[in-house]
Design an enzyme around this catalytic site. Structure first.
Site, PDB file in Angstrom:
ATOM      1  N   ALA A  98       0.842  -1.192   0.000  1.00  0.00           N
ATOM      2  CA  ALA A  98       0.000   0.000   0.000  1.00  0.00           C
ATOM      3  C   ALA A  98       0.881   1.248   0.000  1.00  0.00           C
ATOM      4  O   ALA A  98       2.087   1.184   0.266  1.00  0.00           O
ATOM      5  CB  ALA A  98      -0.924  -0.008   1.215  1.00  0.00           C
ATOM      6  N   HIS A  99       0.276   2.398  -0.281  1.00  0.00           N
ATOM      7  CA  HIS A  99       1.029   3.652  -0.328  1.00  0.00           C
ATOM      8  C   HIS A  99       1.747   3.923   0.996  1.00  0.00           C
ATOM      9  O   HIS A  99       2.906   4.346   0.999  1.00  0.00           O
ATOM     10  CB  HIS A  99       0.092   4.817  -0.659  1.00  0.00           C
ATOM     11  CG  HIS A  99       0.776   6.159  -0.603  1.00  0.00           C
ATOM     12  ND1 HIS A  99       1.606   6.603  -1.616  1.00  0.00           N
ATOM     13  CD2 HIS A  99       0.780   7.124   0.355  1.00  0.00           C
ATOM     14  CE1 HIS A  99       2.087   7.796  -1.273  1.00  0.00           C
ATOM     15  NE2 HIS A  99       1.592   8.134  -0.096  1.00  0.00           N
ATOM     16  N   VAL A 100       1.059   3.653   2.115  1.00  0.00           N
ATOM     17  CA  VAL A 100       1.659   3.965   3.420  1.00  0.00           C
ATOM     18  C   VAL A 100       2.864   3.091   3.711  1.00  0.00           C
ATOM     19  O   VAL A 100       3.669   3.392   4.586  1.00  0.00           O
ATOM     20  CB  VAL A 100       0.619   3.821   4.556  1.00  0.00           C
ATOM     21  CG1 VAL A 100      -0.498   4.797   4.377  1.00  0.00           C
ATOM     22  CG2 VAL A 100       0.101   2.396   4.628  1.00  0.00           C
TER      23      VAL A 100
END
EC number: 6.3.2.14
Length: 1281
Positions: free
Chosen positions: A1258-1260
């Site tokens: 994921a982006h995080v």
């Protein structure tokens, strides 16, 4: 002083073993001789002194000088007369005498303890009954010379009784033995012996043991169980008479060898044999320890009779022993060293066999003498001494390492040997493979365990769910972050979608592929497929396109349900109809279809296949219905329960998550996609929804437990009523930690994909957990209508405690492998114990426990599970072998270091390659190719090129000899200085699990990351009683630099790591500048140290508060100019373009899931305040940092982060991209890629040339240590080009 002599033969091994042992008397040997008759005790005492004086090894002294150990004969040593103790008036003379002798043995009797190394006592326990106690250190005597000394003392005593002079010493001076041994070591004979044992090792089978505990990693123990087996009932004598052509010693050996082989479930194994190492040598009459234990292969054929086995063993062993005796002087320890085995590796042999030929008889007129052994030194596994006597009977003395065996088990094993002898006495023609080793009553016990028959209704998943929906139509049924459906609404959606599937051509018996992210629509889709009478085929969108295509080619589904953004990935799959589904349907009021039948396939799940191609497992409706009904009966849910759906749908555990709640009136809540990988996100998820029931793979449970504090456990786990674990061995210590933190009941489940999710269960809490003695919780007892069988290689049941192959039977077995009748027939075989039924061979090795539970012991093949995902190493090997210029390839699972270990399974995959051409391989490029074919969990984290693969002594691949990837400093420097550096180096070592002997060792290059830096800072703060900040660790990440800061002024260094420049590593070549994300800090880039070549310097660019560019700038252009003024830098949205405009060369521009500001509505984001997901991310980081620093982290850091995030949104509202005419490398976080977003289209106006690497995260998580495992090598390869 006498001549100093080196240690020889067995002495060096004994000396070193004692130095390494914490046992005070492990290397003492002792026995007592029970004398019955008239004994002149004072005269015997004089004989003892005279006899001891004749054996020069008993007067040896030992010293260590500059690492070398020497011995010499102390001519001044005078032995005192043994103490004579009269216990005849004692209440319990025998018990008191035993206590006296054992008390002596429990002293510190190490060679440097100052206690006598030789000790005798004469203890009278009755008229004309004495115990003559004798104890020596093993450096002085061995099992041959000990009784020889006793006999010589007896001879002297008899001479004294007759008034004759003391007989001359029969013992050779040990100096002669030493001289002869040294000459041997320098001779051609030693070279010939070395070559002989190299060849012997090549032919040697693996060692075996009656204990389920592995032989590797276990040391010898002086804590020993002794068991004497007497076969005096005549059956051995009867058998020996029937087999008159077989020597009794050969018969005893054959029976013992067969007994060991059957109980080890290994018909070819290596055993140890004792060699005197004295014949034709000065040692023949010496008293020092020269006995040798050498390995010998035992081979048993299941189809031979006992006489054939005995004759063959006698013939073969006689020939083999004859050859071995010519080479018996070669030290067993040297054989181990020559084999390349290190301490703790698997030994050359397990049990030691010894046919006793030593004469323990003492010829004392009028006195009967019987020797009782008290201590023989440490035992590794088992030692068996066979005593065939002149009367035709047999006795066997067993010495067992108490760390590996318990007394009840040994007694049971002894009973099995007696039963084995009785069977052969009744039928000498019985085949070795057919002899029964099960004790009376054990068949009934196993039958009772497998008595699991329960009548279940003939129904289907859809019928069960519809029945519950009719009972509780208005109860909440299904929810995610956006939707909530009642049972009625859910059923309407399912029927509407099922009708749509029918309209698209789906028929009962078809399969439907599903490629959806986790949401309510995934659950609705699976239920609709079942409603339509089809089977669902889950597709993990994190898998490479090639692998998904293979699955679709094999399954040929009639339809694919997916989303618009995923659809292009399947465009080249021929004849595939698709349905894009991501919104509720309009209910049509149609009647339920319920087209499923009990004989239909419910689902198809693909698992790793050893052929290089995944295989699809087909599970039927009746199988999964049985599994769910059992689970509801055993762990009942009610309408008050909330079940978490967080398991990926390609993992069969998800099946019960998707359906169990809906047959019980409970509520299912869908976790966000990929949230199951984030322990802090799961804490919030459990608390927000009041989850009562959930599942963890053990390694993820370990990560979740590591994220908990007592306070957060109370907050997030308070509603949990039952937690399930499966997919891997469940560590017992992890369960205890979970129980202490949460108190929520934990349950261990087991089952392969080929048997409807789970087939056995065991409580992993409370009293059952307290009784677990092994490292892992048992896999337990069978579920309804299911059987567990543990069989040996001849397909015979094995008794409790004996390892065997685990087979499954019953209603839950899969229908077979999709399109693979050959593989189905080989794994789903006829059940020999139930005509007409099938049996599945799991490939797992297991054993029955005394309580009837099954304990998992490991695998019998190369398959393994890492974090719940089944992996066939052979599949990875075959894919790697197809890579360009790869001649040989092999995969190994190992713990690279402890930095990533969390208490669960910390293994990672490493690939080893041998080049066809001999030229260096581009491992980064090869790894990128693997990602195009293999799913993420099967891609090795690192590829290592080897000149050749290491082979074991028998010519097979030696996985244990494969080198580990080295995460360490490039070149050794000076050692840490005493004081601060030593303390810091020890802290590095304890956190990273590796030896740190270099003052220039870098914390991040050795495996550290930002969270571990938090822990290090907290630990050093306590040790130095001053504040050590994570920022200081970031800036000064070596032992020496950090020591300089800690020893310096505290105030001047406190802001380190919080300044604009963050120097992460200093090299002697070019510099890689790492721009901060929206948080304003570049700490996460610290892990790049372990991936980039050492000449690269790494500098982070930050925006601290107050006065940082993000806070003070009015637009993003000003931020870029400010950073450019600080350092020439490369960064999207302007910096790289500005450098090119100034005529500077930009060698590398890397973008981490970055998008042009023009692609998003930043004004709307600013108006709405910080995104809830951003706030949740900050909160997760805060919780993680607080846990790492045990609550000591300042709130200032997170106030700064929140401020920087807000400023980032503000700056992006007016930002405009500037074209860059160079090449950029973009890493895309696939799991949070918005629907319809194309990175190629988004960046094409702004970047001339773009390389895209899609990452399974994921982006995080794009700058997490886990993501850099894949990203780091790509950056390194790009920079090197």
């Amino acid at each position: 002083m006498s001549q100093h002599l080196p240690l020889v033969a067995a002495q060096p091994g004994i000396w070193m073993a004692e130095k390494l042992s914490d046992l005070p008397s492990a290397w003492s040997v002792a026995h007592y001789v029970e004398l019955t008759g008239e004994v002149d005790a004072p005269l015997l005492a004089r004989a003892v002194v005279a006899g001891l004086a004749q054996a020069d090894t008993l007067r040896m002294r030992f010293t260590e000088d500059n690492g070398e150990v020497w011995q010499w004969v102390d001519d001044a040593l005078i032995f005192e007369l043994p103490e004579i103790i009269d216990l005849r008036t004692n209440i319990d003379p025998h018990g008191t005498a035993q206590a006296l002798m054992l008390a002596d043995l429990q002293q510190d009797l190490r060679v440097d303890s100052g206690k006598p190394l030789v000790f005798h006592q004469l203890i009278q326990v009755a008229d004309n009954r004495w115990y003559w106690y004798q104890r020596y250190h093993h450096l002085l005597v061995d099992g041959f010379s000990f009784p020889a000394i006793t006999r010589q003392i007896a001879n002297i005593y008899c001479a004294l009784l007759r008034g004759e002079p003391t007989p001359a010493s029969p013992f050779t001076p040990f100096a002669d033995v030493v001289e002869e041994y040294q000459q041997y070591r320098e001779s051609e004979a030693w070279q010939r012996d070395a070559a002989f044992w190299v060849e012997q090792r090549r032919q040697l089978p693996p060692p075996a043991s009656l204990s389920p505990a592995p032989l590797a990693g276990r040391s010898a123990s002086a804590d020993i169980l002794r068991l004497k087996m007497e076969f005096t009932d005549g059956e051995f004598r009867q058998l020996a008479t029937q087999l008159s052509g077989v020597q009794r010693t050969d018969l005893a050996l054959a029976l013992t060898a067969l007994w060991l082989g059957r109980l080890c479930n290994r018909m070819d194994y290596a055993a140890g044999f004792i060699f005197m190492r004295r014949l034709g040598s000065a040692a023949l009459t010496a008293t020092g320890p020269v006995l040798n234990v050498l390995p010998l292969g035992i081979h048993i054929a299941a189809q031979e009779t006992l006489p054939e086995l005995a004759t063959r063993l006698a013939t073969r062993l006689a020939a083999q022993l004859k050859k071995m005796r010519r080479h018996q002087r070669y030290d067993a320890e040297q054989i181990v060293r020559d084999s390349g085995r290190a301490a703790g590796d698997e030994p050359l042999f397990g049990p030691v066999l010894n046919i006793k030929v030593f004469d323990y008889q003492l010829d004392i007129p009028g006195v009967q003498a019987q020797t009782h052994t008290l201590a023989t030194g440490p035992v590794n596994d088992l030692e068996l001494a066979l005593f065939p006597d002149e009367h035709g009977d047999l006795s066997i003395e067993i010495l067992a390492n108490k760390q590996r065996y318990d007394e009840p088990t040994l007694i049971q094993h002894a009973e099995r040997l007696k039963m084995l002898i009785a069977q052969f006495a009744a039928d000498p023609a019985l085949l070795c493979g057919d002899v029964d080793i099960m004790l009376p009553g054990e068949y009934a016990q196993l039958a009772q365990i497998n008595a699991t028959q329960v009548e279940i209704p003939e129904t289907t998943l859809s019928a069960l769910v519809a029945e519950q929906a009719a009972k509780t139509p208005d109860a909440p049924a299904l929810a995610d972050a956006r939707y909530l459906f009642s049972y009625r609404e859910m059923h309407e959606q399912v029927v509407a979608l099922a009708n749509l599937l029918r309209e698209r051509g789906v028929k009962p018996g078809d399969s439907v592929a599903v490629a959806l992210p986790r949401s309510v629509f995934l659950t609705l889709a699976l239920h609709a497929i079942v409603e339509a009478g089809a089977a669902w085929l889950p597709l993990d969108t994190g898998y490479p396109d090639d692998r998904l295509k293979m699955m679709l080619e094999d399954a040929r589904p009639s339809l694919l349900i997916t989303t618009d953004d995923q659809l292009p990935r399947f465009s080249d799959v021929p004849n595939l109809t698709n349905l894009c589904y991501n919104a509720p349907l309009t209910p049509q009021g149609s009647a339920p279809l319920q087209l499923s039948q009990p004989h239909h396939t419910a689902y198809i799940i693909f698992t790793s296949g050893s052929t290089g191609r995944p295989k699809g497992v087909m599970v039927g409706q009746t199988a999964i219905v049985n599994r769910l009904l059992w689970m509801q009966n055993h762990y009942p849910l009610t309408g008050e329960d909330v079940v978490a759906q967080k398991t990926p749908c390609s993992f069969d555990v998800s099946v019960w998550e998707f359906f169990w709640p809906f047959i019980a009136g409970a509520k299912l809540v869908m976790a966000e996609p990929e949230a199951h990988r984030d322990p802090l996100a799961m804490q919030q998820f459990f608390a927000e929804y009041g989850v009562t029931t959930t599942h963890f793979v053990p390694s993820m449970l370990a990560a979740f437990v590591a994220s908990l504090t007592p306070q957060t456990a109370r907050q997030s786990c308070v509603t949990l009523k039952q937690v399930f674990c499966s997919g891997e061995a469940l560590p017992a210590d992890l369960c205890r930690e979970w129980q202490q933190l949460t108190g929520a009941p934990l349950h261990n489940l087991y089952g392969p994909t080929e048997a409807a999710v789970d087939v056995s269960w065991y409580p992993a809490f409370g009293e059952e957990l307290a009784q677990v003695r092994g490292s892992s919780v048992p896999i337990g007892y069978p579920v309804w209508n299911t059987g567990l069988r543990i069989l040996d290689a001849m397909m015979h049941p094995v008794p409790p405690g004996v390892a065997g192959d685990l087979y499954l039977t019953g209603i839950q077995l899969a229908q077979g492998y999709l399109g693979r009748p050959d593989l189905t027939a080989s794994r789903f075989i006829a059940d020999p114990f139930a005509p007409g039924e099938r049996m599945y061979r799991t490939g797992d090795v297991a054993r029955w426990l005394d309580n009837g539970a099954v304990e998992y012991l490991g695998r019998s093949d190369d398959q393994l599970k890492i974090r719940g995902q089944r992996i066939e190493l052979g599949e990875i090997d075959r894919v790697m072998q197809a890579l360009p210029d790869v001649k040989q390839a092999v995969t190994h699972a190992c713990v690279i270091n402890q930095a990533a270990a969390t208490g669960g399974d910390a293994r990672q995959l490493v690939g080893y390659l041998v080049s066809q051409s001999g030229l260096p391989l581009d491992t980064s490029a090869l790894q990128a190719q693997l990602r195009e074919t293999l799913p993420p969990h099967m891609v090795p984290v690192v590829l290592l090129q080897l000149p050749q693969l290491p082979l074991s002594a028998n010519g097979k691949l030696d996985r244990k000899a494969l080198p580990l990837p080295e995460l360490k400093a490039q070149a050794p420097g000076r050692a840490p200085k005493a004081g601060s550096e030593t303390i810091i180096a020890a802290a590095f070592a304890s956190l990273l699990g590796c030896d740190v002997q270099d003052a220039d060792a870098d914390f991040f290059a050795l495996g550290g990351h930002s969270l571990l830096a938090m822990k290090l800072a907290a630990q050093l703060s306590r040790q130095f009683a001053r504040q050590v900040t994570p920022g200081q660790v970031m800036v000064a990440s070596t032992v020496a630099k950090l020591a300089t800061i800690i020893d310096g002024e505290e105030d001047s260094s406190r802001r380190m790591g919080f300044e604009t420049i963050l120097p992460l590593r200093e090299g002697n070549g070019p510099t890689l500048f790492c721009f901060h994300p929206a948080s304003g800090f570049a700490w996460q880039f610290s892990v790049l140290s372990r991936y980039l070549d050492p000449q690269w310097s790494i500098i982070g660019i930050q925006s601290p508060r107050p006065h940082g560019p993000m806070q003070t700038a009015t637009n993003l252009d000003e931020v870029c100019e400010a950073h450019l003024a600080t350092l020439l830098e490369q960064q999207p949205h302007g910096i790289a373009a500005r450098l090119r405009a100034r005529g500077e060369q930009v060698a590398f521009l890397g973008l981490l899931d970055t998008w042009p500001p023009e692609t998003q509505n930043w004004q709307e984001k600013e108006a709405n305040g910080l995104d809830p997901e951003v706030l949740a991310e900050i909160n997760r980081e805060r919780e993680a940092f607080l846990a790492a620093q045990q609550g000591s982290t300042s709130t200032e850091l997170f106030t700064t982060i929140e401020g920087n995030y807000a400023d980032a949104v503000r700056l992006l509202t007016t930002a405009h991209s500037v074209p860059f005419d160079g090449k950029a490398t973009l890493f895309v976080a696939e799991r949070t890629l918005q629907e319809g977003m194309s990175p190629e289209r988004a960046w094409s106006p702004w970047i001339a040339e773009l390389d895209i690497y899609r990452q399974d995260c994921a982006h995080v998580d794009i700058i997490s240590p886990g993501a850099f495992v894949k990203i780091g090598p790509i950056i390194r390869a790009t920079l090197n080009r």
